[in-house]
Motif scaffolding. Structure first.
Motif, mmCIF file in Angstrom:
data_model
loop_
_atom_site.group_PDB
_atom_site.id
_atom_site.type_symbol
_atom_site.label_atom_id
_atom_site.label_comp_id
_atom_site.label_asym_id
_atom_site.label_seq_id
_atom_site.Cartn_x
_atom_site.Cartn_y
_atom_site.Cartn_z
ATOM 1 N N VAL A 1 -1.707 -10.405 -5.243
ATOM 2 C CA VAL A 1 -1.612 -8.955 -5.078
ATOM 3 C C VAL A 1 -0.894 -8.283 -6.246
ATOM 4 N N SER A 2 -0.216 -9.069 -7.070
ATOM 5 C CA SER A 2 0.577 -8.478 -8.144
ATOM 6 C C SER A 2 -0.319 -7.886 -9.220
ATOM 7 N N GLY A 3 0.256 -6.926 -9.942
ATOM 8 C CA GLY A 3 -0.429 -6.322 -11.072
ATOM 9 C C GLY A 3 0.279 -6.700 -12.358
ATOM 10 N N PRO A 4 -0.354 -6.498 -13.499
ATOM 11 C CA PRO A 4 0.265 -6.866 -14.771
ATOM 12 C C PRO A 4 1.512 -6.040 -15.105
ATOM 13 N N LYS A 5 1.654 -4.870 -14.481
ATOM 14 C CA LYS A 5 2.796 -4.008 -14.797
ATOM 15 C C LYS A 5 3.802 -3.880 -13.655
ATOM 16 N N GLY A 6 3.538 -4.559 -12.537
ATOM 17 C CA GLY A 6 4.448 -4.497 -11.405
ATOM 18 C C GLY A 6 3.711 -4.643 -10.093
ATOM 19 N N THR A 7 4.486 -4.642 -9.016
ATOM 20 C CA THR A 7 3.918 -4.849 -7.687
ATOM 21 C C THR A 7 4.667 -3.992 -6.680
ATOM 22 N N LEU A 8 3.905 -3.372 -5.804
ATOM 23 C CA LEU A 8 4.464 -2.588 -4.702
ATOM 24 C C LEU A 8 4.072 -3.250 -3.392
ATOM 25 N N ILE A 9 5.075 -3.655 -2.624
ATOM 26 C CA ILE A 9 4.866 -4.197 -1.283
ATOM 27 C C ILE A 9 5.359 -3.145 -0.294
ATOM 28 N N MET A 10 4.473 -2.729 0.613
ATOM 29 C CA MET A 10 4.795 -1.688 1.592
ATOM 30 C C MET A 10 4.723 -2.277 2.995
ATOM 31 N N PHE A 11 5.784 -2.151 3.754
ATOM 32 C CA PHE A 11 5.741 -2.532 5.165
ATOM 33 C C PHE A 11 5.382 -1.272 5.942
ATOM 34 N N ILE A 12 4.227 -1.321 6.595
ATOM 35 C CA ILE A 12 3.733 -0.190 7.372
ATOM 36 C C ILE A 12 3.232 -0.723 8.709
ATOM 37 N N CYS A 13 2.737 0.163 9.529
ATOM 38 C CA CYS A 13 2.072 -0.240 10.770
ATOM 39 C C CYS A 13 1.138 0.885 11.187
ATOM 40 N N ASN A 14 0.400 0.662 12.245
ATOM 41 C CA ASN A 14 -0.591 1.640 12.692
ATOM 42 C C ASN A 14 -0.006 2.750 13.548
ATOM 43 N N HIS A 15 1.058 2.491 14.276
ATOM 44 C CA HIS A 15 1.483 3.456 15.306
ATOM 45 C C HIS A 15 2.668 4.332 14.913
ATOM 46 N N CYS A 16 3.416 3.982 13.907
ATOM 47 C CA CYS A 16 4.658 4.676 13.574
ATOM 48 C C CYS A 16 4.393 6.117 13.135
ATOM 49 N N PRO A 17 5.061 7.087 13.758
ATOM 50 C CA PRO A 17 4.846 8.485 13.358
ATOM 51 C C PRO A 17 5.268 8.768 11.920
ATOM 52 N N TYR A 18 6.238 8.017 11.382
ATOM 53 C CA TYR A 18 6.630 8.199 9.979
ATOM 54 C C TYR A 18 5.508 7.752 9.045
ATOM 55 N N VAL A 19 4.882 6.622 9.360
ATOM 56 C CA VAL A 19 3.767 6.133 8.553
ATOM 57 C C VAL A 19 2.579 7.080 8.681
ATOM 58 N N LEU A 20 2.237 7.449 9.900
ATOM 59 C CA LEU A 20 1.073 8.308 10.107
ATOM 60 C C LEU A 20 1.230 9.658 9.416
ATOM 61 N N ALA A 21 2.458 10.157 9.356
ATOM 62 C CA ALA A 21 2.707 11.459 8.721
ATOM 63 C C ALA A 21 2.460 11.418 7.217
ATOM 64 N N VAL A 22 2.654 10.259 6.601
ATOM 65 C CA VAL A 22 2.522 10.165 5.138
ATOM 66 C C VAL A 22 1.337 9.320 4.697
#
Length: 183
Positions: free
Chosen positions: A32-53
C-alpha cells in the motif's frame, strides 16, 4: 463518545500487516505504500465523524495518491456488536463509493492495536522510510460541514512529508468515535 488521538510520535516506525481488502486480496504495508509516503486511515462504516467527512476524506486520499503517497483505510471495529462495520458492509461501501484505495478488514484487531489506533477517523502519515510524521486531523470540521475556507490539514501535511520527509511540528489531534474493541 468522542475521543482524541494522541499527538504524533515523530519517527515511530509503521508496523507491517497483512490484511484482506473488500475483494479478498491480501495487502501488506509495502504493497500500500507510495514512493513518497504512506497514509494509513482507521475508519469504519457507521461512525458519524467518518460519515461527516467521508466525501472530503476520499477526495483528499485520491489527491494524495496522485502525488505518490500510498493510501489504505482499515476497519477494525467489532462487527458482532456493530454490524454496519461487517466485512460485507465494508465491501458494499467500497463498491458504492468506488474507493480507489484498499479498504482493509482487521478482524482480529491486531493491526489497530499495533498502531495504537484510538478513534475513527485516526490518521497515520508516514514518510518514505515508514517513520510517523503526522497524527493529526483531516481538517477543523469534525462532525460538521467544512467551512469553505477550511485548511486542508491532512493533505498539506502529507505533501510536506512527501517533499521533505518531515511532518509539520504543530498538529491538531484527530477526534472521533472510539474504536469498538472486542470483549
Amino acid at each position: 463518545m468522542a475521543v482524541h488521538a494522541p499527538v504524533c510520535d515523530f519517527g515511530w516506525k509503521a508496523p507491517d500487516f497483512a490484511l484482506p481488502d473488500t475483494e479478498g486480496k491480501i495487502w501488506t504495508l509495502d504493497q500500500v505504500s507510495g514512493p513518497k509516503g504512506t497514509l494509513i486511515m482507521f475508519i469504519c462504516n457507521h461512525c458519524p465523524y467518518v460519515l461527516a467527512v467521508l466525501d472530503r476524506l476520499q477526495a483528499e486520499a485520491e489527491a494524495l495518491m496522485a502525488q505518490g503517497i500510498g493510501v489504505a483505510a482499515i476497519c477494525a471495529n467489532d462487527a458482532a456488536t456493530y454490524p454496519e462495520d461487517s466485512f460485507e458492509k465494508m465491501a458494499e461501501m467500497a463498491r458504492a463509493r468506488a474507493f480507489k484505495f484498499p479498504y482493509l478488514h482487521d478482524e482480529s484487531q491486531s493491526v489497530a492495536k499495533a498502531y495504537d489506533a484510538i478513534c475513527t477517523p485516526d490518521f497515520f502519515g508516514f514518510n518514505a522510510d515508514y517513520e510517523l510524521q503526522y497524527r493529526g486531523r483531516l481538517d477543523a470540521s469534525g462532525r460538521n460541514p467544512a467551512p469553505p475556507d477550511a485548511k486542508r490539514e491532512l493533505y498539506d501535511a502529507m505533501l510536506i512529508i512527501a517533499q521533505t520527509g518531515q511532518g509539520p511540528r504543530e498538529q491538531v489531534a484527530a477526534m472521533g468515535c472510539s474504536i469498538k474493541w472486542k470483549d
